[in-house]
Design an enzyme around this catalytic site. Structure first.
Site, PDB file in Angstrom:
ATOM      1  N   SER A 139     -45.641 -46.553  41.038  1.00 56.85           N
ATOM      2  CA  SER A 139     -44.468 -47.632  41.375  1.00 56.85           C
ATOM      3  C   SER A 139     -44.707 -47.646  43.108  1.00 56.85           C
ATOM      4  O   SER A 139     -45.413 -46.818  43.759  1.00 56.85           O
ATOM      5  CB  SER A 139     -43.154 -46.835  41.458  1.00 56.85           C
ATOM      6  OG  SER A 139     -42.182 -47.531  41.921  1.00 56.85           O
ATOM      7  N   TYR A 152     -36.926 -39.646  42.362  1.00 52.21           N
ATOM      8  CA  TYR A 152     -37.586 -40.827  41.571  1.00 52.21           C
ATOM      9  C   TYR A 152     -39.128 -41.058  42.425  1.00 52.21           C
ATOM     10  O   TYR A 152     -40.132 -40.926  41.545  1.00 52.21           O
ATOM     11  CB  TYR A 152     -36.972 -41.959  41.673  1.00 52.21           C
ATOM     12  CG  TYR A 152     -37.823 -43.145  40.834  1.00 52.21           C
ATOM     13  CD1 TYR A 152     -38.018 -43.274  39.454  1.00 52.21           C
ATOM     14  CD2 TYR A 152     -38.144 -44.211  41.420  1.00 52.21           C
ATOM     15  CE1 TYR A 152     -38.509 -44.223  38.670  1.00 52.21           C
ATOM     16  CE2 TYR A 152     -38.955 -45.222  41.019  1.00 52.21           C
ATOM     17  CZ  TYR A 152     -39.051 -45.373  39.414  1.00 52.21           C
ATOM     18  OH  TYR A 152     -39.779 -46.452  39.044  1.00 52.21           O
ATOM     19  N   LYS A 156     -43.343 -40.289  41.194  1.00 56.55           N
ATOM     20  CA  LYS A 156     -44.183 -41.467  41.166  1.00 56.55           C
ATOM     21  C   LYS A 156     -45.478 -41.070  42.007  1.00 56.55           C
ATOM     22  O   LYS A 156     -46.634 -41.348  41.856  1.00 56.55           O
ATOM     23  CB  LYS A 156     -43.542 -42.833  41.591  1.00 56.55           C
ATOM     24  CG  LYS A 156     -42.672 -43.100  40.465  1.00 56.55           C
ATOM     25  CD  LYS A 156     -43.334 -43.383  39.027  1.00 56.55           C
ATOM     26  CE  LYS A 156     -42.357 -43.900  37.991  1.00 56.55           C
ATOM     27  NZ  LYS A 156     -43.017 -44.150  36.641  1.00 56.55           N
TER      28      LYS A 156
END
Length: 256
Positions: A139, A152, A156
Site C-alpha cells: 500500500s 495498518y 504494509k
C-alpha cells in the site's frame, strides 16, 4: 494459455478486479475468500467468459488452509504459475488506542496471510520446477506511516520486507516476488475507512475520502481496474527481470 493464477481476497473489490483482468489476459483462476458467496459469483462470471475458475473458501491467516488451497488449485486446475496475495483488512484509530486483539487480527491477515501465501506458492513452484511469480498487496501506507492508520501502515511495511527478503531467497529458483502499492481505491474498504474517520474525528461522512482524493495528482480516485492493470504487468512476462520491488500505483499521491 497464459497460465494459472491464484488470487486471495477475490470475492470483491481489488481482488475481484485482479481476477477479471488476469482472466482477460488468458489466465485460468483459483479464487479464494473468507466467505463463499462473493468468490463463487466472481468465479461463475469468469466461467461465463470461457475461462476455468475454481472458488475456495479459506482464512488466509490459517497457514494450513493456505497450503491447502494451493494444493487444491494444482489438483483441480492442473498447476499454479502466479500467486497474488491480495487479501487484507484495515484498522483506523490512533496509535494510543490499538488493542492487542486488534493488532493480532490485523497482522494475522495482512502479514501472516502474505507470508503463508509466499511459502505455499514457492514450495509448489519449486516442487514442480516452475519459474513462478508471487505478487503481494502492500500500500501507499507501506511507504509512509499515515496518522490514524499506524497499525495498518506497520503491516504494509512488513509486506515490503517479506517481499524483498523472499525475492532474494527464491531468485535462484527463478521465482520473482514483487508487490503493488495502491492508494485511495473506491472500494468497500475505503467506505469503512471513511466511516471510521467520521466516527473518531467528527468529520462528515465522505469528507476524509474526498480529502485524500483531493491530493491525487491525476485528479480522481483509483479504481480496482487501475490496480489490476499493474498486477497484470507483474503477473506477465514483461516483468520477468523485476523482483523485490514494491511499486506505488496511486495516481500521484505518495512519491518515493
Amino acid at each position: 494459455m497464459a497460465g494459472i493464477a491464484l488470487v486471495t481476497g477475490a470475492g470483491r473489490g481489488i481482488g475481484a478486479g485482479i481476477a477479471r483482468r488476469l482472466a482477460a489476459d488468458g489466465f485460468d483462476l483459483a479464487l479464494v475468500d473468507l466467505t463463499p458467496d462473493g468468490v463463487e459469483a466472481v468465479a461463475e462470471e469468469l466461467r461465463s467468459t470461457g475461462r476455468r475458475a475454481a472458488a475456495f473458501t479459506a482464512d488466509v491467516s490459517d497457514r494450513d488452509a493456505v497450503f491447502g488451497v494451493v494444493s487444491s488449485c494444482v489438483e483441480e486446475l492442473g498447476g499454479l504459475d502466479v500467486m497474488v496475495n491480495n487479501a487484507g483488512v484495515a484498522l483506523v484509530g490512533p496509535v494510543s488506542d490499538v488493542t492487542p486483539e486488534e493488532l493480532r487480527r490485523l497482522f494475522s491477515v495482512n502479514v501472516d496471510g502474505v507470508l503463508w501465501g509466499i511459502q505455499a506458492a514457492a514450495a509448489s513452484f519449486i516442487d514442480r520446477g516452475v519459474r513462478g511469480k508471487i505478487v503481494n498487496a502492500s500500500s501507499i501506507a507501506g511507504h509512509e506511516g499515515f496518522a490514524m492508520l499506524g497499525a495498518y501502515s506497520a503491516t504494509k511495511f512488513a509486506v515490503r520486507a517479506f517481499t524483498q527478503a523472499a525475492a532474494k531467497e527464491y531468485a535462484t529458483h527463478g521465482i520473482t516476488v514483487n508487490a503493488y502499492c495502491p492508494g485511495v481505491v473506491g472500494t468497500d474498504m475505503w467506505v469503512e475507512i471513511d466511516q471510521r474517520f467520521a466516527d473518531l474525528t467528527g468529520a462528515a461522512v465522505g469528507e476524509t475520502y474526498e480529502k485524500f482524493v483531493g491530493g491525487i495528482a491525476l485528479g480522481r480516485a483509483q479504481t480496482p481496474e487501475d490496480v489490476a492493470a499493474f498486477v497484470s504487468h507483474l503477473a506477465g512476462p514483461d516483468s520477468d527481470y523485476m523482483t523485490g520491488q514494491a511499486v506505488l500505483i496511486d495516481g500521484g499521491l505518495v512519491y518515493r
